[in-house]
Enzyme design. Structure first.
Site, mmCIF file in Angstrom:
data_model
loop_
_atom_site.group_PDB
_atom_site.id
_atom_site.type_symbol
_atom_site.label_atom_id
_atom_site.label_comp_id
_atom_site.label_asym_id
_atom_site.label_seq_id
_atom_site.Cartn_x
_atom_site.Cartn_y
_atom_site.Cartn_z
ATOM 1 N N ASP A 19 0.843 -1.205 0.000
ATOM 2 C CA ASP A 19 0.000 0.000 0.000
ATOM 3 C C ASP A 19 0.876 1.252 0.000
ATOM 4 O O ASP A 19 0.375 2.377 -0.066
ATOM 5 C CB ASP A 19 -1.016 -0.007 1.149
ATOM 6 C CG ASP A 19 -0.377 -0.069 2.523
ATOM 7 O OD1 ASP A 19 0.854 -0.200 2.615
ATOM 8 O OD2 ASP A 19 -1.128 0.008 3.527
ATOM 9 N N SER A 20 2.202 1.047 0.004
ATOM 10 C CA SER A 20 3.130 2.161 -0.224
ATOM 11 C C SER A 20 2.871 2.790 -1.593
ATOM 12 O O SER A 20 3.304 3.914 -1.847
ATOM 13 C CB SER A 20 4.585 1.688 -0.132
ATOM 14 O OG SER A 20 4.803 0.572 -0.973
ATOM 15 N N ASP A 66 -1.076 -6.096 -0.172
ATOM 16 C CA ASP A 66 -1.310 -5.459 1.127
ATOM 17 C C ASP A 66 -2.787 -5.167 1.308
ATOM 18 O O ASP A 66 -3.414 -4.562 0.420
ATOM 19 C CB ASP A 66 -0.582 -4.101 1.134
ATOM 20 C CG ASP A 66 0.463 -4.006 2.222
ATOM 21 O OD1 ASP A 66 0.456 -4.843 3.134
ATOM 22 O OD2 ASP A 66 1.290 -3.087 2.127
ATOM 23 N N LYS A 71 -1.156 -9.451 2.861
ATOM 24 C CA LYS A 71 -0.372 -9.026 4.028
ATOM 25 C C LYS A 71 -1.247 -8.116 4.879
ATOM 26 O O LYS A 71 -1.955 -7.266 4.328
ATOM 27 C CB LYS A 71 0.894 -8.295 3.599
ATOM 28 C CG LYS A 71 1.704 -7.736 4.773
ATOM 29 C CD LYS A 71 3.095 -7.327 4.372
ATOM 30 C CE LYS A 71 3.223 -5.965 3.770
ATOM 31 N NZ LYS A 71 2.751 -4.841 4.618
ATOM 32 N N GLU A 112 -1.101 -5.665 8.557
ATOM 33 C CA GLU A 112 -0.256 -5.076 9.592
ATOM 34 C C GLU A 112 -0.859 -5.336 10.970
ATOM 35 O O GLU A 112 -2.081 -5.300 11.127
ATOM 36 C CB GLU A 112 -0.139 -3.557 9.384
ATOM 37 C CG GLU A 112 0.578 -3.172 8.106
ATOM 38 C CD GLU A 112 0.749 -1.661 7.951
ATOM 39 O OE1 GLU A 112 0.411 -0.903 8.888
ATOM 40 O OE2 GLU A 112 1.217 -1.247 6.874
ATOM 41 N N GLU A 171 9.633 -4.486 10.242
ATOM 42 C CA GLU A 171 10.021 -3.164 9.721
ATOM 43 C C GLU A 171 10.598 -2.277 10.820
ATOM 44 O O GLU A 171 10.003 -2.123 11.897
ATOM 45 C CB GLU A 171 8.801 -2.476 9.069
ATOM 46 C CG GLU A 171 9.163 -1.107 8.490
ATOM 47 C CD GLU A 171 8.179 -0.592 7.440
ATOM 48 O OE1 GLU A 171 7.218 -1.305 7.089
ATOM 49 O OE2 GLU A 171 8.399 0.545 6.971
HETATM 50 O O1 KIV Z 1 3.629 -1.134 1.598
HETATM 51 C C1 KIV Z 1 4.769 -1.601 1.499
HETATM 52 O O2 KIV Z 1 5.490 -1.381 0.508
HETATM 53 C C2 KIV Z 1 5.267 -2.420 2.596
HETATM 54 C C3 KIV Z 1 6.723 -2.728 2.618
HETATM 55 C C4 KIV Z 1 7.462 -1.543 3.093
HETATM 56 C C5 KIV Z 1 7.036 -3.929 3.434
HETATM 57 O O3 KIV Z 1 4.527 -2.786 3.453
#
Ligand code: KIV
Length: 271
Positions: free
Chosen positions: A49-50, A88, A118, A120, A187
């Site tokens: 989600d970056s 994510d 994924k 968090e 992280e």
């Molecule tokens: O969103 C993302 O790119 C991430 C990585 C930094 C692990 O969660």
């Protein structure tokens, strides 16, 4: 199917840890970069989600939406043949009721073609992970600095400093493992703490800003390519300076168009 094109599986990642072989993960947000990193033998491609900060220009990941992640997930999966594609789950799509969470994760799995998701969070998210795993969805955890909690964590800062905080992270990792997560992103955690977590669990840990003792490493592709110049962090190693190369090419095009040098005969059609 040739051995080199055999898709990477959860079991293979587990075996890598047992054999002491490092896992390599990178982010990608589209089919083009997905294909490039896949062709170079990256094991896991994370549709992070970056994307919301790196490509969409937003301040944090908090405003990423489910539809946005599905769009990028589907694009990446279309370009990847071998690597495991993980999407994510954005903020507020898995902290809601279990019914809504399952529906959101189900949409990601059905509409993108990804191999897993994924999420968090530490032990508080373990029951959700258990329910998703029971549904047949491979789940990667993410502890330490969790960007969706940036405001609660007081900014972008190292987590797990001091014995009490380190012990909490180890307990979080064990809880995620017990819930059925197949891997955990660590992280911004001090190297020694990441090492203790890695030794405390049987599932692979993938580090970002967490030192060399994790079972694998992940970087944001646009950071390591030197495209996302605004983001500067100690742990990011730039393997290329593509922003400079983009600027150089754009300048040259501008000058050649203005001077009439482009298009020349070689780049024009004759009758
Ligand atoms: O969103 C993302 O790119 C991430 C990585 C930094 C692990 O969660």
């Amino acid at each position: 199917m040739s051995e080199s094109l055999k898709p990477v599986t959860v079991h293979e990642l587990l075996n890598r840890k047992r054999a002491g072989e490092k896992i390599v993960m990178l982010t990608a947000y589209d089919a083009l970069f997905g294909r490039l990193v896949d062709e170079e033998g990256i094991d896991v491609v994370l549709v992070g989600d970056s994307v919301n900060t790196v490509l969409a220009g937003r301040e944090t990941t908090l405003s990423a939406t489910l539809d946005q992640m599905i769009y990028h997930g589907r694009s990446v999966a279309a370009g990847v043949k071998r690597a495991m594609v993980i999407v994510d789950m954005p903020f507020l799509t898995f902290q809601v009721s279990l019914e809504d969470t399952k529906r959101n994760v189900g949409r990601v799995m059905q509409e993108t073609g990804a191999a897993g998701v994924k999420v968090e969070g530490g032990r508080s998210i373990a029951p959700t992970i258990r329910a998703l795993v029971e549904m047949g969805v491979p789940v990667m955890g993410h502890i330490g600095f969790t960007p969706q909690s940036v405001h609660a964590l007081g900014g972008y800062r190292v987590q797990g400093r001091g014995e009490a905080a380190a012990a909490r992270l180890i307990e979080d990792a064990r809880a995620l493992q017990d819930a059925g997560a197949f891997s955990i992103v660590l992280e911004l955690i001090p190297s020694a703490v990441a090492r203790r977590i890695t030794e405390a669990v049987e599932i692979p840990t993938i580090g970002i800003g967490s030192g060399p003792y994790c079972d694998g490493q992940v970087l944001v592709l646009h950071d390591m390519l030197g495209l996302n110049e605004q983001f500067k962090a100690k742990f990011v190693k730039r393997y290329a300076n593509l922003a400079d190369e983009v600027r150089r090419a754009v300048r040259q095009f501008r000058e050649e168009v203005r001077s009439g040098q482009y298009p020349d005969e070689a780049h024009s059609f004759q009758e």
